[in-house]
Write an enzyme that holds these catalytic residues in place. Structure first.
Site, PDB file in Angstrom:
ATOM      1  N   LYS A  79       0.830  -1.215   0.000  1.00  0.00           N
ATOM      2  CA  LYS A  79       0.000   0.000   0.000  1.00  0.00           C
ATOM      3  C   LYS A  79       0.865   1.265   0.000  1.00  0.00           C
ATOM      4  N   GLY A 111      -0.110 -14.514 -13.241  1.00  0.00           N
ATOM      5  CA  GLY A 111      -1.238 -14.527 -12.302  1.00  0.00           C
ATOM      6  C   GLY A 111      -1.874 -13.148 -12.214  1.00  0.00           C
ATOM      7  N   GLY A 132      -4.214 -12.250 -10.198  1.00  0.00           N
ATOM      8  CA  GLY A 132      -4.948 -12.167  -8.943  1.00  0.00           C
ATOM      9  C   GLY A 132      -4.636 -10.840  -8.263  1.00  0.00           C
ATOM     10  N   VAL A 133      -4.801 -10.831  -6.953  1.00  0.00           N
ATOM     11  CA  VAL A 133      -4.700  -9.574  -6.214  1.00  0.00           C
ATOM     12  C   VAL A 133      -3.278  -8.992  -6.278  1.00  0.00           C
ATOM     13  N   ILE A 134      -2.263  -9.842  -6.061  1.00  0.00           N
ATOM     14  CA  ILE A 134      -0.888  -9.332  -6.065  1.00  0.00           C
ATOM     15  C   ILE A 134      -0.499  -8.879  -7.478  1.00  0.00           C
ATOM     16  N   GLU A 136      -2.410 -14.873 -17.358  1.00  0.00           N
ATOM     17  CA  GLU A 136      -3.335 -15.516 -16.411  1.00  0.00           C
ATOM     18  C   GLU A 136      -3.847 -16.834 -16.991  1.00  0.00           C
ATOM     19  N   ARG A 153      -0.540 -18.704  -2.714  1.00  0.00           N
ATOM     20  CA  ARG A 153       0.402 -18.882  -1.607  1.00  0.00           C
ATOM     21  C   ARG A 153       0.220 -20.250  -0.947  1.00  0.00           C
ATOM     22  N   HIS A 184     -23.239  15.129   2.321  1.00  0.00           N
ATOM     23  CA  HIS A 184     -23.109  15.647   0.958  1.00  0.00           C
ATOM     24  C   HIS A 184     -22.045  16.735   0.930  1.00  0.00           C
TER      25      HIS A 184
HETATM   26  P1  FAD Z   1       1.722 -14.080   8.244  1.00  0.00           P
HETATM   27  O1  FAD Z   1       1.435 -12.646   8.098  1.00  0.00           O
HETATM   28  O2  FAD Z   1       2.334 -14.797   7.096  1.00  0.00           O
HETATM   29  O3  FAD Z   1       2.642 -14.213   9.532  1.00  0.00           O
HETATM   30  C1  FAD Z   1       3.188 -15.416   9.924  1.00  0.00           C
HETATM   31  C2  FAD Z   1       4.435 -15.128  10.736  1.00  0.00           C
HETATM   32  O4  FAD Z   1       4.864 -16.326  11.348  1.00  0.00           O
HETATM   33  C3  FAD Z   1       5.617 -14.621   9.922  1.00  0.00           C
HETATM   34  O5  FAD Z   1       6.230 -13.552  10.590  1.00  0.00           O
HETATM   35  C4  FAD Z   1       6.552 -15.816   9.859  1.00  0.00           C
HETATM   36  O6  FAD Z   1       7.922 -15.450   9.775  1.00  0.00           O
HETATM   37  C5  FAD Z   1       6.264 -16.444  11.207  1.00  0.00           C
HETATM   38  N1  FAD Z   1       6.589 -17.863  11.291  1.00  0.00           N
HETATM   39  C6  FAD Z   1       6.321 -18.848  10.413  1.00  0.00           C
HETATM   40  N2  FAD Z   1       6.722 -20.040  10.897  1.00  0.00           N
HETATM   41  C7  FAD Z   1       7.274 -19.777  12.106  1.00  0.00           C
HETATM   42  C8  FAD Z   1       7.851 -20.590  13.112  1.00  0.00           C
HETATM   43  N3  FAD Z   1       7.918 -21.911  12.974  1.00  0.00           N
HETATM   44  N4  FAD Z   1       8.321 -19.991  14.216  1.00  0.00           N
HETATM   45  C9  FAD Z   1       8.246 -18.641  14.377  1.00  0.00           C
HETATM   46  N5  FAD Z   1       7.697 -17.833  13.466  1.00  0.00           N
HETATM   47  C10 FAD Z   1       7.205 -18.403  12.354  1.00  0.00           C
HETATM   48  N6  FAD Z   1      -4.285  -9.037   3.117  1.00  0.00           N
HETATM   49  C11 FAD Z   1      -5.196  -8.085   3.345  1.00  0.00           C
HETATM   50  O7  FAD Z   1      -6.125  -8.307   4.116  1.00  0.00           O
HETATM   51  N7  FAD Z   1      -5.084  -6.840   2.779  1.00  0.00           N
HETATM   52  C12 FAD Z   1      -4.076  -6.534   1.936  1.00  0.00           C
HETATM   53  O8  FAD Z   1      -4.012  -5.416   1.437  1.00  0.00           O
HETATM   54  C13 FAD Z   1      -3.112  -7.528   1.649  1.00  0.00           C
HETATM   55  N8  FAD Z   1      -2.081  -7.259   0.840  1.00  0.00           N
HETATM   56  C14 FAD Z   1      -1.148  -8.227   0.604  1.00  0.00           C
HETATM   57  C15 FAD Z   1      -0.120  -7.937  -0.281  1.00  0.00           C
HETATM   58  C16 FAD Z   1       0.829  -8.897  -0.558  1.00  0.00           C
HETATM   59  C17 FAD Z   1       1.953  -8.571  -1.502  1.00  0.00           C
HETATM   60  C18 FAD Z   1       0.766 -10.166   0.094  1.00  0.00           C
HETATM   61  C19 FAD Z   1       1.814 -11.207  -0.150  1.00  0.00           C
HETATM   62  C20 FAD Z   1      -0.258 -10.458   0.968  1.00  0.00           C
HETATM   63  C21 FAD Z   1      -1.233  -9.494   1.218  1.00  0.00           C
HETATM   64  N9  FAD Z   1      -2.307  -9.754   2.062  1.00  0.00           N
HETATM   65  C22 FAD Z   1      -3.253  -8.787   2.286  1.00  0.00           C
HETATM   66  C23 FAD Z   1      -2.459 -11.054   2.738  1.00  0.00           C
HETATM   67  C24 FAD Z   1      -1.954 -10.956   4.179  1.00  0.00           C
HETATM   68  O9  FAD Z   1      -0.616 -10.507   4.172  1.00  0.00           O
HETATM   69  C25 FAD Z   1      -2.072 -12.292   4.882  1.00  0.00           C
HETATM   70  O10 FAD Z   1      -3.390 -12.789   4.767  1.00  0.00           O
HETATM   71  C26 FAD Z   1      -1.737 -12.160   6.347  1.00  0.00           C
HETATM   72  O11 FAD Z   1      -0.429 -11.680   6.511  1.00  0.00           O
HETATM   73  C27 FAD Z   1      -1.889 -13.503   7.060  1.00  0.00           C
HETATM   74  O12 FAD Z   1      -1.560 -13.337   8.411  1.00  0.00           O
HETATM   75  P2  FAD Z   1      -0.985 -14.539   9.283  1.00  0.00           P
HETATM   76  O13 FAD Z   1      -0.783 -13.981  10.638  1.00  0.00           O
HETATM   77  O14 FAD Z   1      -1.837 -15.720   9.103  1.00  0.00           O
HETATM   78  O15 FAD Z   1       0.419 -14.911   8.608  1.00  0.00           O
HETATM   79  P1  NAI Z   2      -4.480 -15.027  -6.088  1.00  0.00           P
HETATM   80  O1  NAI Z   2      -5.076 -16.298  -5.678  1.00  0.00           O
HETATM   81  O2  NAI Z   2      -5.183 -13.760  -5.789  1.00  0.00           O
HETATM   82  O3  NAI Z   2      -4.253 -15.022  -7.663  1.00  0.00           O
HETATM   83  C1  NAI Z   2      -3.464 -15.976  -8.304  1.00  0.00           C
HETATM   84  C2  NAI Z   2      -3.790 -15.959  -9.781  1.00  0.00           C
HETATM   85  O4  NAI Z   2      -2.814 -16.725 -10.459  1.00  0.00           O
HETATM   86  C3  NAI Z   2      -5.150 -16.572 -10.076  1.00  0.00           C
HETATM   87  O5  NAI Z   2      -5.880 -15.715 -10.924  1.00  0.00           O
HETATM   88  C4  NAI Z   2      -4.781 -17.889 -10.742  1.00  0.00           C
HETATM   89  O6  NAI Z   2      -5.745 -18.307 -11.698  1.00  0.00           O
HETATM   90  C5  NAI Z   2      -3.473 -17.541 -11.410  1.00  0.00           C
HETATM   91  N1  NAI Z   2      -2.613 -18.687 -11.668  1.00  0.00           N
HETATM   92  C6  NAI Z   2      -2.365 -19.752 -10.854  1.00  0.00           C
HETATM   93  N2  NAI Z   2      -1.481 -20.580 -11.440  1.00  0.00           N
HETATM   94  C7  NAI Z   2      -1.143 -20.025 -12.628  1.00  0.00           C
HETATM   95  C8  NAI Z   2      -0.266 -20.410 -13.684  1.00  0.00           C
HETATM   96  N3  NAI Z   2       0.450 -21.525 -13.618  1.00  0.00           N
HETATM   97  N4  NAI Z   2      -0.166 -19.589 -14.756  1.00  0.00           N
HETATM   98  C9  NAI Z   2      -0.877 -18.445 -14.825  1.00  0.00           C
HETATM   99  N5  NAI Z   2      -1.735 -18.044 -13.863  1.00  0.00           N
HETATM  100  C10 NAI Z   2      -1.857 -18.826 -12.777  1.00  0.00           C
HETATM  101  O7  NAI Z   2      -2.993 -15.050  -5.500  1.00  0.00           O
HETATM  102  P2  NAI Z   2      -1.909 -13.922  -5.332  1.00  0.00           P
HETATM  103  O8  NAI Z   2      -2.156 -12.772  -6.234  1.00  0.00           O
HETATM  104  O9  NAI Z   2      -0.611 -14.645  -5.393  1.00  0.00           O
HETATM  105  O10 NAI Z   2      -2.152 -13.427  -3.864  1.00  0.00           O
HETATM  106  C11 NAI Z   2      -2.165 -14.352  -2.790  1.00  0.00           C
HETATM  107  C12 NAI Z   2      -3.147 -13.967  -1.758  1.00  0.00           C
HETATM  108  O11 NAI Z   2      -2.670 -12.863  -1.014  1.00  0.00           O
HETATM  109  C13 NAI Z   2      -4.490 -13.505  -2.321  1.00  0.00           C
HETATM  110  O12 NAI Z   2      -5.344 -14.567  -2.608  1.00  0.00           O
HETATM  111  C14 NAI Z   2      -5.017 -12.697  -1.201  1.00  0.00           C
HETATM  112  O13 NAI Z   2      -5.645 -13.548  -0.302  1.00  0.00           O
HETATM  113  C15 NAI Z   2      -3.773 -12.110  -0.594  1.00  0.00           C
HETATM  114  N6  NAI Z   2      -3.634 -10.720  -1.010  1.00  0.00           N
HETATM  115  C16 NAI Z   2      -4.592  -9.830  -0.646  1.00  0.00           C
HETATM  116  C17 NAI Z   2      -4.519  -8.525  -1.037  1.00  0.00           C
HETATM  117  C18 NAI Z   2      -5.599  -7.595  -0.657  1.00  0.00           C
HETATM  118  O14 NAI Z   2      -6.400  -7.959   0.179  1.00  0.00           O
HETATM  119  N7  NAI Z   2      -5.658  -6.396  -1.213  1.00  0.00           N
HETATM  120  C19 NAI Z   2      -3.398  -8.015  -1.806  1.00  0.00           C
HETATM  121  C20 NAI Z   2      -2.468  -9.043  -2.189  1.00  0.00           C
HETATM  122  C21 NAI Z   2      -2.588 -10.334  -1.763  1.00  0.00           C
END
Ligand code: FAD
Ligand code: NAI
Length: 476
Positions: free
Chosen positions: A59, A191, A193-195, A214, A283, A455
């Site tokens: 963000k 892909g 998707g969201v990322i 995709e 993921r 408004h």
């Molecule tokens: P994580 O955030 O993955 O945290 C797990 C933690 O556990 C990590 O620090 C890891 O190092 C630690 N860990 C793992 N194994 C061990 C171990 N054995 N011992 C000690 N520590 C350990 N979600 C949204 O809602 N809004 C968004 O805008 C959004 N944007 C995203 C953008 C990107 C690029 C990505 C990749 C994800 C995004 N997400 C977003 C998804 C969001 O980041 C995850 O859903 C969220 O972080 C999950 O939280 P969690 O606590 O389950 O795991």
């Molecule tokens: P995603 O599940 O959102 O999208 C993955 C995309 O890749 C899908 O459209 C899928 O059809 C495609 N795909 C899968 N295998 C493929 C292949 N072999 N070739 C081409 N396309 C393929 O997963 P993404 O973007 O990796 O994000 C992971 C998760 O992180 C999201 O599902 C979401 O839960 C979380 N996230 C949330 C955000 C938010 O809330 N704003 C921002 C970023 C991530």
């Protein structure tokens, strides 16, 4: 070495884990949280994927790149001109890192404030002990902890394409995608998707030519079809080249980048040459190294921890929340589960309503929704009414200079209960909150239509969409 005794040990300090630990401590439990994430200096960086390489840094870069895009393309409309527009990528990435650090430090402060003991290192199950579990911490902290209640919140990691491991230089996961040192000329993304959409948008706004490949034939299949259609149209106009229905056959690193071989939707062989490639195809849960098998903690075929609706695992006293279990991989879902589990441990009735978890995609325009899509309602055979209102007819959107998109509301045909709200447009991420509250309170669209909205504000579009359900918009 003697074990340290706690009531609750949380493994993982992401949004699921750190919030669970704080809530458990608030409820009076002697609580520890173990997290292994390291900052560049090797120090603790709690907050997980979300804080370090997810929600927060993405963000920050979306904001920076949006400012750049506005300065390049929209300031002129306001009569503002710039002699020369430049982007200092190192500074932009440095600002993002500073924002991340503020959040890491904030969590360490919250642990102190709530008297949560923090252990920096990797946690793993050793054995069942004294009616609870022994957990080893390996890393900066080398300890053995014992607790009757354990919450696993170890999150998830990016899935790599077979045969194309991440090197974070040319083949990038979300981690590398957030620290590209200069604007790539050609950026490939696998892909849509969201990322893919968020990171593709960041680098496109800064001048990269972005191609997204995709596999699925439909774009944004989880979103409402009307929203997905509008998004596809807008992203195409912005210059994002999104190719659907492709089949990747190979990824190769070259001297100066990456080539991707793929069959397009018609089956024709194509080659995409790019400077860098982001692979965002979903993921995988983090369960390796936990010694789940050693204590008999049940995992499913994806490696996710098997839990019931209340996040109980097959082991008594062991719970799991967030990305490491079923359900949407969202930070707010992880947090809600963390709070609910802490409350259940305390004998309270923790509750997560999976039907009202909002989704937000922080592209421009933003996309946000809660509840059912129109295609889901059709598939369920449920009788519904739909109302839609365009931002083009909203005074605040016109003043902002951002009239793309609409609010769409779906309500039960008989009872008028709101079943879903879908927004594409400015600040959709903020506007969706009203819809979540309305659905939690089982509001009808008439309830929203009767509520006074300020408004001029974008929220008037949500009210007008409620009026649209009854075919009586006032401003359209
Ligand atoms: P994580 O955030 O993955 O945290 C797990 C933690 O556990 C990590 O620090 C890891 O190092 C630690 N860990 C793992 N194994 C061990 C171990 N054995 N011992 C000690 N520590 C350990 N979600 C949204 O809602 N809004 C968004 O805008 C959004 N944007 C995203 C953008 C990107 C690029 C990505 C990749 C994800 C995004 N997400 C977003 C998804 C969001 O980041 C995850 O859903 C969220 O972080 C999950 O939280 P969690 O606590 O389950 O795991
Ligand atoms: P995603 O599940 O959102 O999208 C993955 C995309 O890749 C899908 O459209 C899928 O059809 C495609 N795909 C899968 N295998 C493929 C292949 N072999 N070739 C081409 N396309 C393929 O997963 P993404 O973007 O990796 O994000 C992971 C998760 O992180 C999201 O599902 C979401 O839960 C979380 N996230 C949330 C955000 C938010 O809330 N704003 C921002 C970023 C991530």
């Amino acid at each position: 070495m003697s074990s340290k005794q706690f009531d609750v040990v949380v493994i993982g300090g992401g949004p699921g884990g750190y919030i669970a630990a704080i809530r458990a401590a608030q409820l009076g439990f002697n609580t520890a949280c173990i997290d292994e994430w390291k900052n560049a200096a090797g120090g603790p960086a709690p907050g997980g994927t979300c804080t370090n390489v997810g929600c927060i840094p993405s963000k920050a870069l979306l904001q920076s790149s949006e400012h750049f895009d506005h300065a390049a393309h929209h300031f002129g409309d306001h009569g503002i001109s710039l002699a020369e527009l430049k982007i200092d990528v190192a500074k932009m990435v440095g600002r993002k890192d500073a924002v991340v650090k503020q959040n890491n430090d904030g969590i360490l402060y919250l642990f102190k404030k709530n008297k949560v003991s923090f252990f920096h290192g990797r946690g793993s199950f050793v054995a069942a002990k004294d009616g609870g579990y022994e957990i080893a911490v390996a890393g900066a902290a080398n300890e053995t902890l014992v607790a009757k209640q354990v919450i696993v919140a170890t999150g998830s990691s990016a899935r790599a394409l077979p045969g194309a491991p991440f090197d974070e230089e040319h083949i990038l996961s979300n981690d590398g995608a957030l620290r590209i040192p200069s604007v790539p000329k050609k950026l490939g993304v696998i892909g849509s998707g969201v990322i893919g959409l968020e990171m593709g948008s960041v680098w496109r706004r800064l001048g990269a030519q972005v191609t997204i490949l995709e596999a699925m034939p439909a774009f944004l299949g989880a979103a409402d079809e009307a929203v997905a259609k509008e998004a596809a149209k807008v992203f195409k106009k912005q210059g994002l080249d999104i190719q659907l229905g492709v089949k990747i056959s190979g990824v190769e690193k070259t001297a100066d980048g990456v080539t991707v071989k793929y069959a397009d939707a018609k089956g024709a062989e194509q080659v995409l040459a790019c400077d860098r490639l982001i692979v965002s195809i979903g993921r995988v849960p983090n369960t390796t190294g936990l010694n789940a098998e050693g204590v008999g903690l049940k995992l499913d075929e994806r490696g996710a921890i098997v839990v019931d609706a209340e996040c109980r695992t097959n082991l008594p006293g062991v719970w799991a929340v967030g990305d490491v279990v079923r359900g949407p991989m969202l930070a707010h879902k992880a947090e809600e589960e963390g709070v609910a589990v802490a409350e259940r441990i305390a004998g309270q009735h923790g509750h997560v309503n999976f039907d009202t978890i909002p989704w937000v995609i922080y592209t421009s325009p933003e996309i946000a929704w809660v509840g059912k899509t129109e295609q889901q309602l059709k598939a369920e055979g449920r009788a519904y009414k739909a109302g839609q209102f365009p931002f083009l007819a909203n005074g605040r959107a016109r003043a902002l200079g951002d009239t793309t998109g609409f609010v769409k509301r779906l309500a039960d045909a008989k009872t008028d209960e709101i079943l879903g709200v879908h927004i594409i447009g400015p600040f959709a991420s903020e506007l969706i909150a009203e819809a979540v509250v309305a659905m939690e309170f089982k509001a009808s669209s008439e309830d929203i239509a009767r509520i006074c909205h300020a408004h001029p504000s974008l929220s008037e579009a949500t009210k007008e969409a409620a009026l649209a359900v009854d075919k009586r918009t006032l401003n359209f």
